[in-house]
Design an enzyme around this catalytic site. Structure first.
Site, PDB file in Angstrom:
ATOM      1  N   LYS A 242       0.817  -1.211   0.000  1.00 49.21           N
ATOM      2  CA  LYS A 242       0.000   0.000   0.000  1.00 49.21           C
ATOM      3  C   LYS A 242       0.854   1.265   0.000  1.00 49.21           C
ATOM      4  CE  LYS A 242      -4.073  -2.098   2.138  1.00 49.21           C
ATOM      5  NZ  LYS A 242      -4.990  -2.126   3.303  1.00 49.21           N
TER       6      LYS A 242
ATOM      7  N   LYS B 238      -8.320 -11.917  -4.630  1.00 49.22           N
ATOM      8  CA  LYS B 238      -9.311 -12.269  -3.616  1.00 49.22           C
ATOM      9  C   LYS B 238     -10.537 -11.374  -3.731  1.00 49.22           C
ATOM     10  CE  LYS B 238      -8.825 -11.197   0.797  1.00 49.22           C
ATOM     11  NZ  LYS B 238      -8.447 -11.168   2.223  1.00 49.22           N
TER      12      LYS B 238
ATOM     13  N   LYS C 116     -13.751  -6.757   0.158  1.00 48.58           N
ATOM     14  CA  LYS C 116     -14.903  -5.902   0.416  1.00 48.58           C
ATOM     15  C   LYS C 116     -14.636  -4.430   0.162  1.00 48.58           C
ATOM     16  CE  LYS C 116     -14.031  -5.801   5.437  1.00 48.58           C
ATOM     17  NZ  LYS C 116     -12.821  -6.648   5.373  1.00 48.58           N
TER      18      LYS C 116
END
Length: 337
Positions: free
Chosen positions: A117, A202, A205
Site C-alpha cells: 500500500k 481475492k 470488500k
C-alpha cells in the site's frame, strides 16, 4: 455462556466495506458452525483498523453496525460466544502502545500489506497514515489481550499472527511471562473466494471495482447477474484446474462451498459454462436467503443488537483487563493510585 471450553480464539473483520460472500464462506461460516461450539470464542468488529485509510466517519459507524448485525444473522449466538466492537474496549489501545515499545521499525516495514500500500501511494505522490505502519501491533494487542490460543485467519493475515507470536515471546522474555503465544488457524474450506471478474485476486470488500464481488446483502437478481457474467477461461469444457483455469475453478469452489461437493467431481457434471454459472448462482442464493431474512429482522430490532454488543464489550473488558494490567506492571509502569 459456557466458559469452561479449554481453547480460546479471537477473530475479527474490518468494517471497511460491505461484507462479501468471501467473508462468509472463508471465515464467518466456520465461526458459526465450528468455532463458537468448540472454543471460548471472541468475535470482533475491528473498527479501529478501519481508520488506517481514508474513510467517511458516518460510513464506518454504519458498516460497523451492519457487520455486527450480519454476524448475528449468520448464526453467531451470544450465548455461545462473545461478540463486540473493538473501540468499545479500551484495553486494545492500552496494550497496543506497550507492544509498539516491544516491536521494531524494521519488523513493521516488512509487513506485506504495508509495503504494497505504501508503494502504491508513493507512485501517486502520496503517503500512507502512520497507523497503517503500526496497525499490525494493534492487531497483536487484539489477540494477546485475551490470551487467545488460536486465531482463525486467511492466508493474507498469517504474517500478522507470526508477528504477534514474536512480540509475545519477546515481551515474555524481557519482562516475565505475561502473554499466551497464539497460533494461526487457516480455514479448511473456501479460504480464498476470488473476484468473479479477476479470479487471480481475492474477493475483497473494499475494492473499487464491484462487478466481481457478491455482497451478502445483494438482491437476488444482482447476485445472478454477477455470477452469470463471471470471467471464465479459454476453451469450452468444464475442468477444475486452479492454475490453468482460475475462472472456472473459482466457480467450482464457490459451488463446492455452498453444496458440499468436491470441485473435481462437480466439474464432471457440466458440459457448459452457462449451466455451471446458473447452478452456482442458485446455490449462492440458497445460502444467502436465510441470512438476509434474519438480517432484515435484526435491523428492525436495534435494541437487541445494542444489548448484544454492550454485553459482549463488558465480558471482553473483564477478560482483557487482568492481562493488560499485568503487562503494564511487567514493563515498569507505576500502578495508578
Amino acid at each position: 455462556m459456557n466458559t469452561s471450553k479449554s481453547t480460546r480464539i479471537f477473530s475479527g473483520i474490518k468494517p471497511t466495506g460491505h461484507l462479501t460472500l468471501g467473508n462468509y464462506l472463508g471465515a464467518i461460516r466456520q465461526w458459526v458452525e465450528t468455532d463458537q461450539h468448540r472454543a471460548d470464542a471472541l468475535f470482533c468488529v475491528v473498527d479501529l483498523h478501519a481508520l488506517t485509510v481514508e474513510h467517511d466517519p458516518a460510513r464506518v459507524r454504519r458498516l460497523s453496525r451492519q457487520a455486527a448485525t450480519l454476524f448475528l444473522a449468520a448464526g453467531l449466538d451470544p450465548e455461545l460466544c462473545t461478540l463486540f466492537v473493538q473501540s468499545h474496549v479500551d484495553e486494545h489501545t492500552r496494550l497496543s502502545y506497550l507492544l509498539e515499545c516491544t516491536a521494531t521499525d524494521g519488523e513493521m516495514r516488512r509487513m506485506i500489506q504495508y509495503k504494497e500500500k505504501s508503494a502504491r501511494e508513493r507512485e501517486s505522490g502520496g503517503s500512507v497514515r502512520l497507523s497503517l505502519l503500526t496497525y499490525p501491533v494493534l492487531m497483536a494487542a487484539d489477540i494477546l489481550a485475551y490470551g487467545a490460543d488460536e486465531v482463525p485467519v486467511g492466508e493474507d493475515q498469517a504474517q500478522h499472527v507470526e508477528l504477534t507470536r514474536d512480540l509475545a515471546v519477546r515481551f515474555n522474555q524481557r519482562y516475565g511471562h505475561t502473554f499466551t503465544v497464539p497460533k494461526a488457524v487457516l480455514p479448511t474450506v473456501a479460504a480464498r473466494v476470488m473476484d468473479l471478474q479477476d479470479p487471480t485476486s481475492k474477493m475483497g470488500k473494499s475494492h473499487a471495482e464491484t462487478a466481481g464481488i457478491v455482497y451478502l446483502l445483494d438482491e437476488p437478481d444482482v447476485v445472478r447477474k454477477k455470477i452469470m457474467r463471471a470471467v471464465t477461461d479459454s476453451g469450452t469444457d468444464v475442468a477444475y484446474d486452479r492454475e490453468a483455469r482460475p475462472g472456472v475453478a473459482n466457480l467450482l469452489e464457490i459451488l463446492s462451498a455452498c453444496t458440499g461437493g468436491e470441485p473435481e467431481h462437480l466439474a464432471a457434471g457440466y458440459d457448459s459454462y452457462g449451466a455451471l454459472k446458473k447452478d452456482t448462482a442458485e446455490a449462492v442464493l440458497e445460502v444467502l436467503r436465510p441470512l438476509q431474512e434474519r438480517h432484515a429482522a435484526l435491523t428492525a430490532d436495534t435494541a437487541y443488537v445494542d444489548g448484544v454488543l454492550r454485553q459482549g464489550a463488558e465480558r471482553a473488558r473483564e477478560l482483557a483487563r487482568p492481562t493488560v494490567d499485568a503487562a503494564y506492571r511487567a514493563i515498569g509502569l507505576l500502578p495508578s493510585v
